[in-house]
Design a protein around this motif. Structure first.
Motif, PDB file in Angstrom:
ATOM      1  N   GLU A   1     -19.568 -43.655  82.675  1.00 17.89           N
ATOM      2  CA  GLU A   1     -18.301 -43.757  83.392  1.00 17.89           C
ATOM      3  C   GLU A   1     -17.448 -44.904  82.870  1.00 17.89           C
ATOM      4  O   GLU A   1     -16.228 -44.811  82.828  1.00 17.89           O
ATOM      5  CB  GLU A   1     -18.566 -43.927  84.889  1.00 17.89           C
ATOM      6  CG  GLU A   1     -19.204 -42.706  85.519  1.00 17.89           C
ATOM      7  CD  GLU A   1     -19.488 -42.901  86.995  1.00 17.89           C
ATOM      8  OE1 GLU A   1     -18.740 -43.641  87.654  1.00 17.89           O
ATOM      9  OE2 GLU A   1     -20.475 -42.314  87.466  1.00 17.89           O
ATOM     10  N   VAL A   2     -18.101 -45.996  82.480  1.00 15.94           N
ATOM     11  CA  VAL A   2     -17.383 -47.192  82.045  1.00 15.94           C
ATOM     12  C   VAL A   2     -18.072 -47.777  80.824  1.00 15.94           C
ATOM     13  O   VAL A   2     -19.293 -47.916  80.791  1.00 15.94           O
ATOM     14  CB  VAL A   2     -17.360 -48.258  83.183  1.00 15.94           C
ATOM     15  CG1 VAL A   2     -16.652 -49.514  82.716  1.00 15.94           C
ATOM     16  CG2 VAL A   2     -16.713 -47.719  84.433  1.00 15.94           C
ATOM     17  N   ARG A   3     -17.268 -48.123  79.820  1.00 14.42           N
ATOM     18  CA  ARG A   3     -17.780 -48.792  78.614  1.00 14.42           C
ATOM     19  C   ARG A   3     -17.298 -50.240  78.655  1.00 14.42           C
ATOM     20  O   ARG A   3     -16.103 -50.492  78.743  1.00 14.42           O
ATOM     21  CB  ARG A   3     -17.270 -48.085  77.357  1.00 14.42           C
ATOM     22  CG  ARG A   3     -17.834 -46.693  77.187  1.00 14.42           C
ATOM     23  CD  ARG A   3     -17.110 -45.896  76.104  1.00 14.42           C
ATOM     24  NE  ARG A   3     -16.835 -46.619  74.892  1.00 14.42           N
ATOM     25  CZ  ARG A   3     -17.603 -46.630  73.801  1.00 14.42           C
ATOM     26  NH1 ARG A   3     -18.713 -45.931  73.797  1.00 14.42           N
ATOM     27  NH2 ARG A   3     -17.270 -47.295  72.728  1.00 14.42           N
ATOM     28  N   LEU A   4     -18.258 -51.156  78.588  1.00 10.58           N
ATOM     29  CA  LEU A   4     -17.929 -52.577  78.722  1.00 10.58           C
ATOM     30  C   LEU A   4     -18.375 -53.377  77.509  1.00 10.58           C
ATOM     31  O   LEU A   4     -19.276 -52.981  76.779  1.00 10.58           O
ATOM     32  CB  LEU A   4     -18.603 -53.147  79.972  1.00 10.58           C
ATOM     33  CG  LEU A   4     -18.200 -52.519  81.300  1.00 10.58           C
ATOM     34  CD1 LEU A   4     -19.121 -53.005  82.406  1.00 10.58           C
ATOM     35  CD2 LEU A   4     -16.755 -52.833  81.616  1.00 10.58           C
ATOM     36  N   MET A   5     -17.732 -54.529  77.358  1.00  4.39           N
ATOM     37  CA  MET A   5     -18.126 -55.502  76.347  1.00  4.39           C
ATOM     38  C   MET A   5     -18.757 -56.688  77.069  1.00  4.39           C
ATOM     39  O   MET A   5     -18.232 -57.139  78.094  1.00  4.39           O
ATOM     40  CB  MET A   5     -16.898 -55.978  75.575  1.00  4.39           C
ATOM     41  CG  MET A   5     -17.168 -57.107  74.608  1.00  4.39           C
ATOM     42  SD  MET A   5     -15.664 -57.407  73.637  1.00  4.39           S
ATOM     43  CE  MET A   5     -15.794 -59.131  73.334  1.00  4.39           C
ATOM     44  N   LEU A   6     -19.871 -57.178  76.565  1.00  3.90           N
ATOM     45  CA  LEU A   6     -20.510 -58.381  77.095  1.00  3.90           C
ATOM     46  C   LEU A   6     -20.232 -59.524  76.145  1.00  3.90           C
ATOM     47  O   LEU A   6     -20.577 -59.463  74.967  1.00  3.90           O
ATOM     48  CB  LEU A   6     -22.016 -58.173  77.239  1.00  3.90           C
ATOM     49  CG  LEU A   6     -22.822 -59.386  77.685  1.00  3.90           C
ATOM     50  CD1 LEU A   6     -22.356 -59.874  79.052  1.00  3.90           C
ATOM     51  CD2 LEU A   6     -24.300 -59.066  77.709  1.00  3.90           C
TER      52      LEU A   6
END
Length: 194
Positions: free
Chosen positions: A101-106
């Motif tokens: 659902e969501v693509r994130l950067m750490l």
């Protein structure tokens, strides 16, 4: 050293050579330029493979938890064995992307366990970009293999690792902006260790 300069690089070369003498004393194995060059080639292969794994993660073909697990293993097993495992994971990566659902950067100093990654994945997300010391920051460039191996290692460490302990204004910000321009992400999680 905390400031990147020619003098700091020379000082680091001096300290590395001193440390090599100590390693020779306790191990009985001579630290030669040929052995260092061989180790640099092996570690460069590891960096290349980590970058390939990160590309698969960016594309959504492996989960963030898989990337973090393999990246953490890089610090605890022999490089040749890690390279073998990394190649295996690359070869087995599916062609299709994982539905999230969501693509994130750490963006962080370091990741020491999977708690944050597991939490993001439990909510249907994926940490698709890993901008921290053991992630993408550690593999974006390779150590130069030709020339003075001592200087090449010191310059790489001082100029290319983008460690938060070094004062190198703008370099990390530019790196992060390049990633954001290149990889479709929905947000960034940033944190520091306390």
């Amino acid at each position: 050293p905390h400031v990147v300069s020619k003098m700091a690089v020379e000082g680091l070369v001096y300290e590395m050579k001193k440390m090599a003498k100590w390693v020779e004393t306790i191990s009985g194995i001579e630290v030669t330029e040929a052995r260092l060059a061989q180790a640099v080639r092996l570690c460069n292969e590891s960096r290349f493979l980590l970058k390939e794994l990160h590309r698969l993660c960016e594309e959504g073909r492996i989960k963030g938890s898989e990337f973090v697990t393999v990246a953490l293993l890089r610090g605890v097993i022999a490089p040749a064995e890690w390279n073998r495992l990394a190649k295996e994971l690359i070869d087995k990566a599916p062609e299709e992307c994982i539905e999230v659902e969501v693509r994130l950067m750490l963006s962080a100093a370091a990741v020491e366990d999977l708690q944050l990654v597991d939490m993001v994945e439990s909510f249907g997300g994926n940490l698709s970009v890993h901008e921290y010391c053991d992630g993408l920051r550690s593999c974006h460039k390779l150590i130069e293999e030709d020339g003075d191996i001592w200087r090449n290692m010191a310059e790489f460490y001082m100029k290319e690792t983008m460690c938060q302990r070094f004062f190198n204004p703008g370099k990390r910000d530019s790196f992060i902006n390049e990633i954001i321009d290149r990889v479709p992400i929905d947000g960034v999680i940033t944190y520091g260790l306390s």
